[in-house]
Design an enzyme around this catalytic site. Structure first.
Site, PDB file in Angstrom:
ATOM      1  N   CYS A  52      19.317  -3.881  -4.870  1.00 24.54           N
ATOM      2  CA  CYS A  52      17.915  -4.307  -4.850  1.00 24.54           C
ATOM      3  C   CYS A  52      17.819  -5.804  -5.135  1.00 24.54           C
ATOM      4  CB  CYS A  52      17.106  -3.529  -5.886  1.00 24.54           C
ATOM      5  SG  CYS A  52      17.007  -1.759  -5.595  1.00 24.54           S
ATOM      6  N   ASP A 449     -14.079  16.845  -6.407  1.00 25.41           N
ATOM      7  CA  ASP A 449     -14.331  15.850  -5.371  1.00 25.41           C
ATOM      8  C   ASP A 449     -13.896  16.480  -4.042  1.00 25.41           C
ATOM      9  OD1 ASP A 449     -14.820  13.317  -4.134  1.00 25.41           O
ATOM     10  OD2 ASP A 449     -12.656  12.974  -4.171  1.00 25.41           O
ATOM     11  N   ASP A 633     -14.007   8.120  -8.563  1.00 27.30           N
ATOM     12  CA  ASP A 633     -14.017   9.271  -9.463  1.00 27.30           C
ATOM     13  C   ASP A 633     -13.601   8.908 -10.883  1.00 27.30           C
ATOM     14  OD1 ASP A 633     -14.698  11.096  -7.404  1.00 27.30           O
ATOM     15  OD2 ASP A 633     -12.614  11.129  -6.736  1.00 27.30           O
TER      16      ASP A 633
END
Length: 757
Positions: A52, A449, A633
């Site tokens: 990485c 929701d 939410d």
């Protein structure tokens, strides 16, 4: 899979949330090093290994203007030095090679020093307790004379760092309370630890047979377990506000009356200022569009991932994201009065409402401490009066202090929470707040929701098979040049189609994409823009046209999340009240509610409306579970009695929720409810065991039949008893409902997605 392979499957809402900072924001967040060089620090959580590091440093070093790039693996941060005349595209470059990144915020990434201290104290006390217990076994086995004294002295030396470092957590709290003329639960704990060590040292100096170093250190270790768990749970609640605050822009490009431009920090933006908002930038404050058209991601407000077209006169909310076109906007409010700041305040206010649990604990501690002190003091006086033996009287009083230590009571709740959290995790559910399981077991109402919760929230092209292959290929080639979610669905459906040569491809924000192939003009987007011959109406949805004539219509659907119908049916059988709150259109919400079997629903609601509904339910004496995923939410998730979100939710939604389920199935909701009820039953049993233990042990200790060592062993056995009872939860049958290897849940089409091109 390589450890450095980036995660590629990310929801559209998460992509929106990770908007790249503008060059001005990068410059504002950097610091000057002299000689025309500036340094920017980036947080890159996806760094895992040397590969990485090499990949990131190589990619950044190739950018124009970058002088050097260095990766710190331990902190997962990247420091980039660049020439100040050209701001490099740092975040965009990292995103292109598969690494999520954001500008480093020292305050947001600040280490939790309290947790670090607790963990160190826990490790030291645990190490000391194990070694002292080993030495004590030798003494119990019959070691005498010099050998016994040697083991006692070694135990005394081992106990010193444990008491000095680990014990200071309790000593500080106790001293702070005593200085203010009050007491708390840490006062008897500190007295018991210090007196047990002091008496043990006295016994060792006088070559006595018994010493109680193991009692003081073991007591310390068990108490620190509960203290550490308590701290972790309380800190979780603050992550939601931090995550929402990170959505705010750092500044904005302000247009001065004389025509000049200045990039100002967001704190300096005042109502009436005119600003330039480029594509990909977040709206800094509540504002109104003066010029320009674009598509805006309003999921922060409505919870719906479909971008909304905006034009002059439209009102923009702070924190929403400009997707496709540049806008000139006028500030309507300062940052502290903006919509985003209001959401942060709502979440903080809702978090404050949870302090009732801490107040109950404090009241219990206030009652516990004086009772324990008085009991030990009266025991000491009674023994002095009866025997006149001060040494014996103090020893019995110490035994009373230790045996009444609240260790079993302290572990009764958190140990069940830990075991229950383990079982939840095995079934793909993470619990972020231990007290949430207790609250979940109390619910009588569930509020869902819609988009992204009951449904998956990702549009899918459903009539691809009815389209001519060349038509689908043409539409896919055009859609590949747009960031619109419906365009992405078309591009995915036509990914295997042959590549077509197109020219002059451009996206018109709020309308769609147009391109040329030879003499023909093709348009993909809104029907009233693409089709000019009047053959379709404006509500026809997303279409493809050639020279103004209709070629094809595209139909999209959102599907139910796996297990939704079964989960709703099970929750209904439990007698729970169910309802749906959504920012979507009434027709779409009504269709979904009828499909899953929920009678109560409300459509077109804003974040404040959802939070207000939670408050109304609480005022009615109802205990509600809120299940949601969107940025809008978050206030309702915090305000609810308890909350849950899917792993595909926005970061703010996940941080605000008490539970996060990792798998797609909504069966996680009834499963979490079952486990929470089981854990609540075990918690009540543990509390009863702790009370029974004290009811039996305290009188025996007062009568002088218990030494400090036996008291510590009894205290430890009471702790082992509640731990063993909690572990019974692990033996429960694993639910197939949440297991991906179980029977596939029924899914269904909810209805057409509303076109937004």
């Amino acid at each position: 899979m390589s450890c450095c392979a980036p995660t590629e499957i990310v929801s559209d809402l998460e992509r929106v949330e990770r908007a790249a900072p503008s060059p001005e924001e990068v410059r504002l967040a950097s610091r000057a090093l002299g000689d025309g060089i500036r340094q920017s620090d980036l947080s890159v959580p996806g760094i895992h290994c040397g590969a990485c590091i090499q990949k990131i440093e190589s990619a950044l070093s190739k950018l124009d203007g970058v002088a050097a790039a260095r990766v710190n693996l331990s902190t997962r941060r990247v420091s980039v030095r660049w020439h100040e005349e050209q701001v490099p595209a740092l975040v965009e470059t990292l995103d292109r090679i598969g690494y999520e990144a954001h500008l480093f915020d020292a305050d947001a990434d600040k280490k939790d020093e309290t947790l670090a201290e607790l963990i160190r104290a826990l490790g030291i006390s645990g190490f000391a307790a194990m070694n002292i217990m080993l030495l004590s076994v030798s003494v119990w086995s019959g070691a005498e004379g010099a050998t016994r004294d040697l083991f006692h002295w070694i135990s005394a030396l081992i106990a010193i760092p444990a008491l000095a470092f680990a014990g200071r957590i309790f000593f500080r709290s106790a001293w702070s309370a005593l200085r203010r003329g009050r007491t708390n639960m840490d006062v008897p704990i500190s007295l018991g630890i210090i007196l047990a060590y002091g008496m043990s040292l006295y016994e060792t100096i006088h070559h006595a047979e018994h010493a109680y170093f193991d009692a003081s250190v073991t007591l310390l270790f068990f108490l620190l377990i509960g203290r550490t768990l308590d701290h972790v749970m309380r800190e979780r609640a603050r992550e939601a506000v931090k995550g929402l605050a990170r959505l705010a822009a750092r500044g904005a490009m302000v247009l001065r009356p004389d025509g000049s431009r200045d990039y100002l920090p967001i704190e300096e933006i005042e109502p009436g200022m005119r600003m330039l908002l480029a594509a990909g930038e977040r709206v800094p404050v509540d504002a109104e569009v003066e010029t320009g058209t674009s598509d805006l991601d309003c999921s922060l407000v409505s919870g719906e991932s479909a971008p909304q077209p905006v034009a002059p006169g439209a009102t923009l909310r702070a924190g929403t994201l400009n997707l496709t076109g540049p806008l000139t906007i006028r500030a309507l409010a300062a940052a502290k009065d903006s919509f985003l700041a209001e959401m942060v305040r709502m979440m903080e206010a809702a978090e404050g409402g949870r302090n009732i649990y801490r107040r109950i604990a404090d009241r219990a501690a206030a009652l516990y401490s004086p009772v324990v002190h008085l009991t030990a003091f009266l025991t000491c006086l009674g023994w002095i009066a009866m025997t006149g033996d001060l040494h014996r009287s103090i020893t019995v009083a110490i035994a009373v202090l230790i045996i009444t230590c609240p260790c079993a009571l302290a572990l009764a709740v958190p140990i069940v929470q830990v075991v229950a959290a383990r079982r939840l995790f095995e079934n793909g559910i993470m619990v972020k707040d231990g007290s949430a399981m207790e609250r979940l077991a109390q619910i009588d109402t569930i509020v869902f929701d819609k988009t992204g919760t009951l449904t998956v929230g990702t549009p899918k092209l459903v009539n691809a098979g009815a389209l001519a292959p060349r038509t689908l290929a043409l539409a896919a080639a055009m859609a590949a040049h747009s960031r619109h979610p419906l365009s992405k669905a078309i591009a995915i459906a036509g990914a295997s189609a042959p590549h077509l040569a197109l020219a002059d491809i451009r996206e018109l924000p709020g309308y769609g994409v147009e391109a040329r192939a030879g003499e023909d003009l093709y348009r993909l987007g809104r029907a009233d823009w693409a089709v000019t011959d009047g053959s379709v109406d404006a509500q026809a949805g997303t279409v493809l046209s050639r020279n103004g004539e209709l070629l094809a219509r595209f139909e999209f659907e959102d599907r139910l999340r796996d297990g939704t119908t079964e989960a709703v049916r099970e929750l209904g059988r439990r007698g729970l009240n169910l309802e749906v709150l959504s920012g979507d259109r009434p027709a779409a919400v009504a269709s979904l509610s009828a499909t899953v079997g929920i009678d109560r629903f409300r459509a077109g609601v804003l974040p404040g409306d959802k939070a207000a509904r939670m408050a109304d339910l609480a005022a009615e004496g109802r205990k509600a579970l809120m299940v949601g995923d969107g940025l809008n939410d978050a206030p309702a998730l915090i305000a609810a009695h308890v909350s849950m979100a899917p792993a595909t939710a926005a970061d703010v939604g996940r941080n605000a929720a008490d539970f996060v389920f990792l798998r797609e199935s909504l069966s996680a909701v009834p499963l979490a409810l079952r486990i929470s009820k089981d854990s609540g039953r075990l918690i009540r049993q543990n509390l009863a065991l702790a009370v029974i233990y004290n009811a039996i042990a305290v009188p025996i200790a007062i009568l002088g039949y218990v030494t400090p060592l036996v008291a510590a062993i009894a205290m430890s056995l009471s702790s082992v008893l509640v731990v063993a009872n909690a572990l019974r939860l692990r033996g429960a049958r694993r639910s197939r409902a949440a297991d991906p290897r179980g029977t596939a849940a029924k899914t269904g089409r909810i209805g057409p997605m509303e076109p937004a091109q």
